[in-house]
Design an enzyme around this catalytic site. Structure first.
Site, PDB file in Angstrom:
ATOM      1  N   HIS A 197      12.722  -7.802 -20.068  1.00  0.00           N
ATOM      2  CA  HIS A 197      11.851  -7.380 -18.969  1.00  0.00           C
ATOM      3  C   HIS A 197      11.726  -5.868 -18.873  1.00  0.00           C
ATOM      4  O   HIS A 197      10.712  -5.354 -18.391  1.00  0.00           O
ATOM      5  CB  HIS A 197      12.381  -7.929 -17.644  1.00  0.00           C
ATOM      6  N   LEU A 244      18.993 -16.502 -18.056  1.00  0.00           N
ATOM      7  CA  LEU A 244      17.770 -16.234 -18.815  1.00  0.00           C
ATOM      8  C   LEU A 244      17.742 -14.819 -19.372  1.00  0.00           C
ATOM      9  O   LEU A 244      16.771 -14.419 -20.020  1.00  0.00           O
ATOM     10  CB  LEU A 244      16.539 -16.473 -17.935  1.00  0.00           C
ATOM     11  N   PHE A 245      18.774 -14.034 -19.096  1.00  0.00           N
ATOM     12  CA  PHE A 245      19.019 -12.753 -19.752  1.00  0.00           C
ATOM     13  C   PHE A 245      17.883 -11.738 -19.604  1.00  0.00           C
ATOM     14  O   PHE A 245      17.634 -10.932 -20.505  1.00  0.00           O
ATOM     15  CB  PHE A 245      19.327 -12.954 -21.242  1.00  0.00           C
ATOM     16  N   CYS A 246      17.189 -11.761 -18.475  1.00  0.00           N
ATOM     17  CA  CYS A 246      16.060 -10.843 -18.230  1.00  0.00           C
ATOM     18  C   CYS A 246      15.045 -10.916 -19.363  1.00  0.00           C
ATOM     19  O   CYS A 246      14.447  -9.910 -19.755  1.00  0.00           O
ATOM     20  CB  CYS A 246      16.543  -9.405 -18.038  1.00  0.00           C
ATOM     21  N   ALA A 247      14.853 -12.120 -19.888  1.00  0.00           N
ATOM     22  CA  ALA A 247      13.871 -12.354 -20.948  1.00  0.00           C
ATOM     23  C   ALA A 247      13.291 -13.748 -20.743  1.00  0.00           C
ATOM     24  O   ALA A 247      13.313 -14.591 -21.649  1.00  0.00           O
ATOM     25  CB  ALA A 247      14.518 -12.220 -22.319  1.00  0.00           C
TER      26      ALA A 247
END
Length: 446
Positions: A129, A374-377
């Protein structure tokens, strides 16, 4: 001027000395265990070398660019020397600027503010992100996730060729995925961008801690990265690259240090002449500790030798992949396939397990720190998971995974313990149950 630093043995060793290697944590099953930090992709521990260098400078701390006193002058020299060290570490071109920021996110937002009028931005949906979201004030074309490096290059070439109007353009691409660890074809994407009159910025947050990065060799226009992923967790980042767009843009922050001259106008307003140097985008009191820490990490990794560091990391990657491959319930996520080159970042799902519960069990029962979610993705994870029923669960929401990541400071024992823990949890289940409380998964008896 210089600051003497504590002598540290920097002979090539495996792993490199990091802080926290002897920290013990309690287990819900009783007793304590040495903590296994396997979440380097979020924040890597500080190298001992970095900590010693910062501690040696701390008594001499002073204002940067703002005083005639000895400590101020020394701090200014330290700050500017850090800039030169980073430029050397990245193999920057003559005329490139190195701007110190707060993080990769801050660096890319700074560049977004410096885009020329009418600039179109091209970015793959696979980005973190930090690289996907800063361009909201520009015209953004989001490209579908490619399934091979070659497809990535073809997709970008076609999108750039088809742009209308054929004006200024910027491509933003990752060097290594924060989800899969896979390496992207940066040099080829840069060539494609330049062939179509576009520029390219490399999100190197997950690349610089693992591989040498040469701005000159990759032929990228800018590089952005964070100190806290480079074993220098003191709140600083870098944007390095071409100076023209940065010089022509209004300062990212307006304030002291960014201005060369300020004069009152007769109508009550003010006229400002901004600096043309990096200071233009470094208003306020610079984070000299953060810059010094980044420079120290750059020196430490260079001295250790990336050939040695990469070889050791590949050894750890093989351990993890071979260990997980023997567990049928585990599925490792990949965009480019199992044989794709990668850094020490792997994400996976486990049949019958919610990702948050699994990560909580690794921590509570084995003293292992990983990440879940979701790992900023988000777009990338949704593409990789594609509705996999193994990702459904009450804690952490649907479509989530577990991520393990490691680097220069990771001992073999931590990786071995992780593989054993995954196998035992899948085979025997958790010794404790887990529930959600205030957004966190916690262990409960019975």
């Amino acid at each position: 001027m210089s600051v003497s630093t504590v002598a540290v043995d920097q002979s090539v060793c495996a792993p490199l000395p990091v802080l926290g290697g002897d920290v013990t944590v309690p287990l819900v099953t009783g007793g304590e265990v040495t903590y296994a930090a396997l979440d380097y992709a979020a924040s890597a521990p500080a190298l001992q070398r970095v900590w010693d260098d910062v501690a040696a400078y701390a008594p001499y701390y002073g204002s940067v660019h703002r005083g005639a006193g000895y400590l101020s002058q020394l701090s200014t020299d330290l700050f500017e020397n850090a800039r030169r060290t980073v430029a050397d570490f990245l193999d920057c071109r003559s005329g490139d600027q190195v701007v110190f920021t707060r993080s990769t996110t801050d660096s890319l937002n700074l560049l977004a503010r410096a885009l020329p009028a009418g600039c179109q931005v091209f970015v793959f949906e696979t980005e973190h992100h930090a690289a996907l979201l800063p361009w909201q004030h520009a015209r953004v074309t989001c490209l579908d996730a490619p399934r091979t490096p070659q497809q990535a290059v073809r997709t970008l070439e076609q999108a750039l060729a088809d742009r209308d109007p054929y004006g200024p353009a910027l491509v933003c691409v990752t060097g290594a995925s924060n989800v899969t660890g896979e390496l992207w074809p940066v040099r080829e994407l840069a060539a494609a961008a330049h062939a179509h009159g576009a520029r390219i910025v490399l999100d190197a947050a997950q690349l610089v801690p693992h591989h040498p990065v040469s701005v000159r060799d990759l032929d990228v226009d800018w590089v952005a990265f964070s100190g806290h992923k480079l074993y220098a967790p003191f709140g600083a980042g870098v944007l390095a690259g071409r100076a023209d767009w940065l010089r022509e843009a209004e300062p990212y922050l307006a304030g002291g240090g960014a201005s060369r001259r300020v004069a009152r106008r007769t109508d009550g307003g003010v006229d400002v002449q901004w600096h043309d140097s990096e200071a233009r985008h470094e208003a306020g009191s610079p984070n000299v500790i953060g810059a010094h820490a980044i420079a120290s990490a750059c020196k430490a990794l260079t001295e250790a030798g990336f050939d040695t560091l990469v070889a050791r990391e590949q050894h750890l990657i093989r351990k993890v992949r071979e260990g997980l491959a023997g567990i049928p319930e585990v599925r490792i996520l990949s965009l480019f396939g199992d044989d794709a080159p990668r850094v020490g970042v792997l994400s996976f799902v486990v049949a019958g397990w919610n990702s948050s519960h699994f990560a909580a069990a690794l921590s509570a029962e084995y003293g292992i720190g990983v990440r879940d979610g979701l790992f900023c993705a988000h777009p990338l994870l949704h593409t990789l998971l594609d509705g996999d029923p193994r990702t459904r669960g009450e804690c952490g929401g649907p479509d989530a995974a577990v991520r393990v990541s490691f680097g220069a400071g990771t001992p073999d024992e931590h990786v071995d313990r992780f593989v054993t823990a995954v196998r035992e949890l899948v085979t025997n289940g958790a010794k404790w149950r887990y529930r959600t409380e205030n957004g966190r998964c916690i262990p409960t008896v019975g």
